[in-house]
Design a protein around this motif. Structure first.
Motif, PDB file in Angstrom:
ATOM      1  N   GLU A 341       5.041 -28.224 146.656  1.00 60.21           N
ATOM      2  CA  GLU A 341       6.608 -28.346 146.807  1.00 60.21           C
ATOM      3  C   GLU A 341       7.265 -27.525 147.779  1.00 60.21           C
ATOM      4  OE1 GLU A 341      10.479 -27.889 143.924  1.00 60.21           O
ATOM      5  OE2 GLU A 341       8.423 -27.531 142.873  1.00 60.21           O
ATOM      6  N   HIS A 342       6.436 -26.425 148.096  1.00 63.09           N
ATOM      7  CA  HIS A 342       7.020 -25.196 149.063  1.00 63.09           C
ATOM      8  C   HIS A 342       6.476 -25.677 150.236  1.00 63.09           C
ATOM      9  CE1 HIS A 342       8.002 -22.532 146.071  1.00 63.09           C
ATOM     10  NE2 HIS A 342       7.041 -22.470 145.245  1.00 63.09           N
ATOM     11  N   VAL A 343       5.302 -26.488 150.502  1.00 66.44           N
ATOM     12  CA  VAL A 343       4.908 -27.054 151.793  1.00 66.44           C
ATOM     13  C   VAL A 343       5.930 -28.165 152.242  1.00 66.44           C
ATOM     14  CG1 VAL A 343       3.063 -28.230 153.085  1.00 66.44           C
ATOM     15  CG2 VAL A 343       2.502 -26.276 151.572  1.00 66.44           C
ATOM     16  N   ALA A 344       6.065 -28.981 151.218  1.00 74.04           N
ATOM     17  CA  ALA A 344       7.146 -30.128 151.692  1.00 74.04           C
ATOM     18  C   ALA A 344       8.519 -29.720 152.166  1.00 74.04           C
ATOM     19  CB  ALA A 344       7.258 -31.125 150.469  1.00 74.04           C
ATOM     20  N   GLY A 345       8.829 -28.551 151.359  1.00 74.55           N
ATOM     21  CA  GLY A 345      10.259 -28.034 151.819  1.00 74.55           C
ATOM     22  C   GLY A 345      10.125 -27.410 153.270  1.00 74.55           C
ATOM     23  N   LEU A 346       9.034 -27.234 153.811  1.00 74.21           N
ATOM     24  CA  LEU A 346       9.154 -26.614 155.357  1.00 74.21           C
ATOM     25  C   LEU A 346       9.601 -27.720 156.338  1.00 74.21           C
ATOM     26  CD1 LEU A 346       5.776 -24.726 155.316  1.00 74.21           C
ATOM     27  CD2 LEU A 346       8.163 -23.942 155.177  1.00 74.21           C
ATOM     28  N   TYR A 347       9.345 -28.987 155.804  1.00 69.14           N
ATOM     29  CA  TYR A 347       9.504 -30.073 156.669  1.00 69.14           C
ATOM     30  C   TYR A 347      10.988 -30.896 156.653  1.00 69.14           C
ATOM     31  CZ  TYR A 347       4.475 -29.921 157.931  1.00 69.14           C
ATOM     32  OH  TYR A 347       3.214 -29.708 158.375  1.00 69.14           O
ATOM     33  N   SER A 348      11.525 -30.706 155.523  1.00 74.45           N
ATOM     34  CA  SER A 348      12.762 -31.450 155.548  1.00 74.45           C
ATOM     35  C   SER A 348      13.642 -30.775 154.186  1.00 74.45           C
ATOM     36  CB  SER A 348      12.287 -32.967 154.846  1.00 74.45           C
ATOM     37  OG  SER A 348      13.531 -33.721 154.704  1.00 74.45           O
ATOM     38  N   THR A 349      14.904 -31.020 154.424  1.00 72.91           N
ATOM     39  CA  THR A 349      15.781 -30.714 153.424  1.00 72.91           C
ATOM     40  C   THR A 349      16.320 -31.947 152.504  1.00 72.91           C
ATOM     41  OG1 THR A 349      17.647 -30.904 154.766  1.00 72.91           O
ATOM     42  CG2 THR A 349      16.756 -28.754 154.526  1.00 72.91           C
ATOM     43  N   ASP A 350      15.725 -32.987 152.890  1.00 69.02           N
ATOM     44  CA  ASP A 350      16.049 -34.306 152.042  1.00 69.02           C
ATOM     45  C   ASP A 350      15.182 -34.254 150.621  1.00 69.02           C
ATOM     46  OD1 ASP A 350      16.099 -37.015 151.016  1.00 69.02           O
ATOM     47  OD2 ASP A 350      16.724 -37.753 153.082  1.00 69.02           O
ATOM     48  N   PRO A 351      15.871 -34.280 149.632  1.00 71.83           N
ATOM     49  CA  PRO A 351      14.809 -34.495 148.185  1.00 71.83           C
ATOM     50  C   PRO A 351      13.885 -35.648 148.435  1.00 71.83           C
ATOM     51  CG  PRO A 351      17.032 -33.654 147.923  1.00 71.83           C
ATOM     52  CD  PRO A 351      17.336 -34.219 149.316  1.00 71.83           C
ATOM     53  N   LYS A 352      14.577 -36.865 148.733  1.00 70.82           N
ATOM     54  CA  LYS A 352      13.509 -37.826 148.832  1.00 70.82           C
ATOM     55  C   LYS A 352      12.348 -37.757 149.701  1.00 70.82           C
ATOM     56  CE  LYS A 352      17.071 -41.331 147.679  1.00 70.82           C
ATOM     57  NZ  LYS A 352      17.878 -42.533 147.993  1.00 70.82           N
ATOM     58  N   VAL A 353      12.422 -37.220 150.852  1.00 65.19           N
ATOM     59  CA  VAL A 353      11.517 -36.687 151.709  1.00 65.19           C
ATOM     60  C   VAL A 353      10.418 -36.001 151.235  1.00 65.19           C
ATOM     61  CG1 VAL A 353      10.834 -36.112 154.005  1.00 65.19           C
ATOM     62  CG2 VAL A 353      12.910 -37.585 153.893  1.00 65.19           C
ATOM     63  N   ILE A 354      10.970 -34.708 150.629  1.00 65.92           N
ATOM     64  CA  ILE A 354      10.157 -33.804 149.899  1.00 65.92           C
ATOM     65  C   ILE A 354       9.399 -34.223 149.011  1.00 65.92           C
ATOM     66  CG2 ILE A 354      10.416 -31.742 148.571  1.00 65.92           C
ATOM     67  CD1 ILE A 354      12.835 -30.681 150.198  1.00 65.92           C
ATOM     68  N   GLU A 355       9.884 -35.152 148.034  1.00 69.15           N
ATOM     69  CA  GLU A 355       9.128 -35.795 146.892  1.00 69.15           C
ATOM     70  C   GLU A 355       7.884 -36.522 147.523  1.00 69.15           C
ATOM     71  OE1 GLU A 355       9.834 -38.589 143.010  1.00 69.15           O
ATOM     72  OE2 GLU A 355      11.569 -38.434 144.385  1.00 69.15           O
ATOM     73  N   LEU A 356       8.207 -37.404 148.364  1.00 69.72           N
ATOM     74  CA  LEU A 356       7.196 -38.168 149.069  1.00 69.72           C
ATOM     75  C   LEU A 356       6.177 -37.356 149.587  1.00 69.72           C
ATOM     76  CD1 LEU A 356       8.992 -41.519 150.629  1.00 69.72           C
ATOM     77  CD2 LEU A 356       7.059 -41.442 148.828  1.00 69.72           C
ATOM     78  N   ILE A 357       6.388 -36.348 150.440  1.00 76.48           N
ATOM     79  CA  ILE A 357       5.582 -35.410 150.944  1.00 76.48           C
ATOM     80  C   ILE A 357       4.701 -34.878 150.017  1.00 76.48           C
ATOM     81  CG2 ILE A 357       5.299 -33.469 152.220  1.00 76.48           C
ATOM     82  CD1 ILE A 357       7.877 -34.081 153.844  1.00 76.48           C
ATOM     83  N   GLN A 358       5.100 -34.336 148.918  1.00 78.49           N
ATOM     84  CA  GLN A 358       4.258 -33.990 147.742  1.00 78.49           C
ATOM     85  C   GLN A 358       3.244 -34.814 147.523  1.00 78.49           C
ATOM     86  OE1 GLN A 358       7.671 -32.102 145.196  1.00 78.49           O
ATOM     87  NE2 GLN A 358       5.947 -31.245 144.690  1.00 78.49           N
ATOM     88  N   HIS A 359       3.581 -36.116 147.245  1.00 79.85           N
ATOM     89  CA  HIS A 359       2.611 -37.196 146.760  1.00 79.85           C
ATOM     90  C   HIS A 359       1.480 -37.340 147.978  1.00 79.85           C
ATOM     91  CE1 HIS A 359       5.982 -39.147 144.082  1.00 79.85           C
ATOM     92  NE2 HIS A 359       5.460 -38.033 143.465  1.00 79.85           N
TER      93      HIS A 359
END
Length: 454
Positions: A341-359
């Protein structure tokens, strides 16, 4: 570099070669990381545009750089066999070859860029950003490929700290230029994602100039006499380097291009999915710098020992390197599990994008394990100058098996975009197993012969 007598000495020399290469590769990947990250901070369209541009550029850049990196085992063997006087001419021929390759890439790009982007049917703004990014970065092709040859020579001599120093200079320069050119700070033009391409091109010119100063002025390289004499282009020398470098380049191209092909195939999905996929691939690529650095180190060390005919030492280095890579892959897998989750948050502030990155990052865990075996194994094979079978293995594993499987899963099942990642994982695993089998056969052959490669 020096000959070693026991595992402790080998471990010490391996780490002295590896650590600067690892820092160098991480710094290089951080340049791409900041390009992607800062473009994403500017806007989702810019992140997607840079993702598409990078997907087209990286396979070309890494594949052709791989061809030019054929100079590494050549120089390592010359040093191991005590023929330092031949190094200067080999490096000069590498520079000539890099110039020829650069001109061909620029010519091909001018003809093919528009048709390729039009074929992809991208959203107009994403296509515009991708086009401007690629045109900008193309202005740095000549120095980038020239630097690749110089760096390969520097590393082959065991002077990996110099490459590290040059790259550490490049990182803050590139990030600073991104701030100025992506966001338009301090009166500079606000170029968005395209500014990342301009920043990279300028950085390539700077690092090429610094590398040239080192190899012509530093005392370390004095006895080699690099660039003191003019060596006209030689087709024979080109053939020698291409014989080794072309399979290396194609192996790298097939591995990097399959990831880019997936990104391009995913252009049928929405912009959010493209952006999330590219962010996850970017972070996985950053972690990939660990096995890649071990690969580069093993090419130097195994090439040196093989050139001197010390087969037992070459085998010990290969086992030391591969086992180290596997151990590190388990650490990076843990990082992805605990901090996704922390890694995903480095790339975007959009919650939908962050969730997809995590997956997507969950799937990336499996990349690390296969890469930890396949990539260092390729480095060892290059040290033996055994490069053609690896090229065939990579093509079959990634393009004949992995990519078609991913396409079937993505298009004909409910997995969607995740299907491509499963296909990639399968291809990487098959490639790792086949490469390891090839290494076992090569080591047995050289042990039986009792001498190094010609």
């Amino acid at each position: 570099m020096n000959s070693t007598e026991n595992l402790k000495q080998k471990t010490g020399q391996f780490l002295r070669i590896l650590f600067p290469i690892l820092i160098t590769q991480i710094a290089l990947s951080l340049i791409a990381f900041f390009d992607t990250n800062m473009s994403g901070r500017y806007g989702t369209d810019d992140l997607a545009g840079v993702a598409i541009g990078t997907s087209l550029w990286v396979p070309i850049q890494t594949g052709l750089s791989g061809i030019l990196m054929g100079i590494t085992p050549i120089v390592s063997h010359l040093l191991g066999s005590g023929r330092k006087n031949e190094v200067a001419s080999k490096v000069m021929q590498g520079i000539w070859l890099s110039l020829l390759v650069s001109v061909l890439v620029i010519a091909a790009g001018s003809l093919l860029l528009s048709p390729v982007l039009n074929f992809m049917n991208l959203e107009p703004e994403v296509e515009r950003i991708a086009r401007r990014f690629l045109i900008a970065i193309g202005c740095g092709i000549i120095p980038l490929f020239g630097y690749t040859v110089l760096r390969s020579c520097i590393d082959a001599l065991g002077q990996t700290r110099i490459s590290m120093f040059i790259t550490l200079i490049a990182l803050p320069i590139n990030v600073g230029l991104n701030v100025l050119l992506i966001f338009g700070k301090f009166g500079f033009p606000e170029l968005g994602g395209a500014g990342a391409g301009v920043a990279s091109a300028i950085t390539y010119w700077i690092i090429a100039g610094v590398a040239l100063l080192f190899v012509t002025r530093a005392e370390t390289f004095a006895e080699l006499g690099l660039f003191r004499k003019f060596h006209a282009p030689s087709l024979r020398a080109f053939r020698e380097q291409l014989k080794i470098g072309t399979p290396i380049g194609f192996s790298i191209f097939f591995e990097t291009a399959v990831f880019s092909a997936v990104t391009l195939l995913m252009s049928r999905f929405d912009t959010i999915t493209i952006a999330a996929h590219q962010a996850a691939i970017n972070f996985a690529s950053t972690l990939y710098m660990i096995p890649l650095s071990i690969c580069l180190s093993l090419t130097i060390l195994v090439g040196f020992e093989n050139g001197a005919g010390r087969q037992r030492d070459a085998r010990q280095y290969s086992r030391l390197g591969i086992s180290s890579a596997v151990a590190m892959s388990l650490v990076t897998a843990l990082v992805l599990l605990l901090a996704g989750e922390h890694v995903a948050g480095l790339y975007s502030t959009d919650p939908k994008v962050i969730e997809l990155i995590q997956h997507f990052l969950i799937y990336a865990i499996f990349f690390q394990i296969s890469d930890a075996i396949a990539t260092p194994t390729q480095g060892v094979l290059r040290g033996y100058k055994d490069v053609n079978p690896a090229f065939v293995i990579c093509f079959v594993a990634y393009w004949v098996l992995g990519l078609p499987l991913g396409y079937i899963l993505a298009v004909h099942t409910d997995l969607g975009a995740y299907g491509y990642w499963i296909g990639l994982i399968a291809g990487l695993a098959i490639g790792a197993a086949l490469l390891l089998g090839r290494l076992v056969r090569v080591e047995r052959r050289f042990s039986a012969s009792g001498h190094g490669a010609e």
